[in-house]
Motif scaffolding. Structure first.
Motif, PDB file in Angstrom:
ATOM      1  N   GLU A 131       0.834  -1.211   0.000  1.00 38.35           N
ATOM      2  CA  GLU A 131       0.000   0.000   0.000  1.00 38.35           C
ATOM      3  C   GLU A 131       0.865   1.256   0.000  1.00 38.35           C
ATOM      4  O   GLU A 131       2.051   1.200   0.350  1.00 38.35           O
ATOM      5  N   HIS A 161       2.430   4.618   1.492  1.00 36.42           N
ATOM      6  CA  HIS A 161       2.782   5.007   2.861  1.00 36.42           C
ATOM      7  C   HIS A 161       1.657   5.869   3.465  1.00 36.42           C
ATOM      8  O   HIS A 161       1.084   6.702   2.761  1.00 36.42           O
ATOM      9  N   GLY A 185       0.790   2.848   4.707  1.00 32.88           N
ATOM     10  CA  GLY A 185       0.210   1.513   4.708  1.00 32.88           C
ATOM     11  C   GLY A 185       1.262   0.423   4.630  1.00 32.88           C
ATOM     12  O   GLY A 185       2.464   0.663   4.756  1.00 32.88           O
ATOM     13  N   ALA A 207       1.244  -2.864   9.076  1.00 30.09           N
ATOM     14  CA  ALA A 207       0.752  -1.506   8.816  1.00 30.09           C
ATOM     15  C   ALA A 207      -0.437  -1.499   7.855  1.00 30.09           C
ATOM     16  O   ALA A 207      -0.852  -0.437   7.397  1.00 30.09           O
ATOM     17  N   ARG A 258      -3.700  -1.081   5.941  1.00 30.15           N
ATOM     18  CA  ARG A 258      -4.768  -0.112   6.136  1.00 30.15           C
ATOM     19  C   ARG A 258      -6.040  -0.428   5.341  1.00 30.15           C
ATOM     20  O   ARG A 258      -7.122   0.024   5.701  1.00 30.15           O
ATOM     21  N   THR A 259      -5.927  -1.164   4.265  1.00 32.59           N
ATOM     22  CA  THR A 259      -7.119  -1.580   3.515  1.00 32.59           C
ATOM     23  C   THR A 259      -7.994  -2.434   4.427  1.00 32.59           C
ATOM     24  O   THR A 259      -7.502  -3.315   5.138  1.00 32.59           O
ATOM     25  N   THR A 260      -9.288  -2.190   4.410  1.00 38.78           N
ATOM     26  CA  THR A 260     -10.202  -2.887   5.324  1.00 38.78           C
ATOM     27  C   THR A 260     -11.207  -3.735   4.561  1.00 38.78           C
ATOM     28  O   THR A 260     -11.575  -3.438   3.424  1.00 38.78           O
ATOM     29  N   GLY A 267      -9.897   0.617   0.214  1.00 42.23           N
ATOM     30  CA  GLY A 267      -8.487   0.932   0.400  1.00 42.23           C
ATOM     31  C   GLY A 267      -7.770   1.090  -0.927  1.00 42.23           C
ATOM     32  O   GLY A 267      -8.348   0.902  -1.996  1.00 42.23           O
ATOM     33  N   ARG A 310      -7.500  -5.689   6.290  1.00 44.03           N
ATOM     34  CA  ARG A 310      -7.608  -5.800   7.742  1.00 44.03           C
ATOM     35  C   ARG A 310      -9.066  -6.032   8.125  1.00 44.03           C
ATOM     36  O   ARG A 310      -9.986  -5.402   7.590  1.00 44.03           O
TER      37      ARG A 310
END
Length: 410
Positions: free
Chosen positions: A127, A129, A131, A138, A140-142, A154, A173
């Motif tokens: 991902e 930064h 991410g 780290a 961040r995609t959900t 994301g 995530r």
């Protein structure tokens, strides 16, 4: 496959690469034409060398991990060899994971056409930064639980193979309240899903991986429950199933390319004369050649040891794959760099393919986790192993000075 059959396959792969693949190579800096790839795939099937790592029932040769290296090194002798044999990243790693984790329905829908060469795939984890990059924690995609499935939101970047891929394996995530333990979940997303779109392309020095390395966006991307690969919340564990062998197959393929570069250098050293002697008889050239042989042999040895360990103890093998990745990514670069030095001005021109080979292998020190991250992990595991063994410090007497007789210092 027994030893004799494996050797037959290695030799058949060597012959195929030299007679069919090398003549079809694009010029240095250009990409393999998709139509040429399809033609080479069909020829590889006819020659019995297609998808050596994939299940026999799906059209592969069914090699175990500890049998991959001799064949993948032969495939890697050409930058387009792995694509011709359908054992190129990221597809090869995705095939391996799907074979181990996917449901029968998922294997039929995704694995079978992937092995057959009818589609390509990508693995969407990295991902922008701040991410996930070298640090997957780290992420961040959900992926959020919704009625009948999951919603993915994301942005991913540097998703190798995404342009033209038929589907993506997405790391997202998930919360404990959604399903299963908190952590990450892997989901299968078809490329025609309206919630998945390709973003800006990222232009890199390498050319061998089909489909580039673009950004990929997931905006309100809905997938049904049967799109979950494995179990929710276990994505990080599954990633190790994929990443350990995938690091090692990069080592195998690029070691094959290093051997090609070394052969080019040996040919030049045998036929070029300097100061009245063949280049191969000059001491400095011999030193460069010897160092390259050392780098290739040590790389081959650690690949073999790691592959065997991945079969016997996947956890330990995955840990050792970090050592293999760091060593091989730097060793193959050195081999190709020395080949350029031995071939002089031609080495840095497009008269020889060596400069492009250097561009192909340089990103490996970043791909699959930067070498610095792997060194950190290697050191941490080494310290942890010592602590588990109950060793606090070595009981070695400390010597403040050497007890050297005065006459010895006179």
């Amino acid at each position: 496959m027994d030893t004799a059959e494996l050797e037959d396959l290695r030799l058949a792969t060597r012959a195929f690469i030299r007679t069919e693949v090398i003549p079809a190579e694009p010029r240095p800096g250009e990409r393999l034409d998709p139509q040429v790839r399809r033609e080479l795939n069909e020829k590889a099937k006819a020659a019995g060398v297609f998808a050596p790592h994939a299940p026999v029932e799906l059209g592969g040769r069914g090699l175990a991990i500890d049998q991959w290296s001799p064949v993948l090194q032969e495939a890697g002798y050409s930058p387009i060899g792995p694509s011709a044999l359908n054992c190129m990243a990221p597809d090869e790693g995705n095939m391996h994971m799907l074979e181990l984790i996917a449901t029968p329905a998922q294997k039929e829908r995704y694995l079978a056409p992937l092995v057959a060469g009818e589609m390509r795939s990508c693995f969407a984890m990295t991902e922008p930064h701040p991410g996930a990059g070298s640090d997957p924690e780290a992420l961040r995609t959900t992926a959020t639980r919704v009625d009948g499935g999951w919603r993915i939101d994301g942005e991913k970047r540097f998703i190798s193979g995404a342009i033209g891929a038929g589907f993506a394996i997405v790391m997202a995530r998930t919360d404990e309240s959604d399903a299963g333990p908190a952590g990450a979940t892997m989901l299968l997303v078809d490329a025609d899903n309206p919630g998945m779109t390709l973003g800006a392309a990222i232009h890199t020095v390498d050319r061998a991986i089909d489909g580039g390395h673009p950004h990929v966006h997931f905006d309100d991307c809905f997938v049904p429950d049967d799109a979950v690969l494995g179990e929710p919340g276990r994505g990080f564990a599954y990633a190790q199933v994929r990443l350990g062998p995938a690091r090692l197959t990069h080592c195998m393929r690029w070691l094959g390319l290093a051997r090609r570069a070394h052969d080019i250098a040996l040919d030049r050293a045998a036929h070029r004369e300097l100061f009245g002697s063949p280049l191969k008889q000059l001491g400095i050239a011999q030193s460069l050649i010897a160092d390259s042989v050392i780098d290739m042999e040590t790389s081959d040895a650690i690949i073999t040891k790691t592959a065997g360990l991945l079969v016997a103890d996947a956890r330990a093998g995955s840990a050792l794959s970090s050592v293999a990745k760091v060593h091989c990514s730097e060793a193959v670069y050195r081999v190709i760099d020395r080949a350029i030095q031995l071939t002089g001005g031609d080495g840095v021109s497009d008269g020889l393919p060596l400069a492009q080979y250097l561009n192909e292998v340089r990103p490996f020190r970043i791909y699959d986790g930067s070498n610095e991250t792997h060194r950190w992990a290697i050191a941490r595991r080494s310290s942890s192993a010592r602590a588990r063994a109950g060793v606090e410090r070595m009981d070695i007497p400390h010597v403040d000075r050497l007890d050297v007789p005065q006459e010895a210092t006179a």
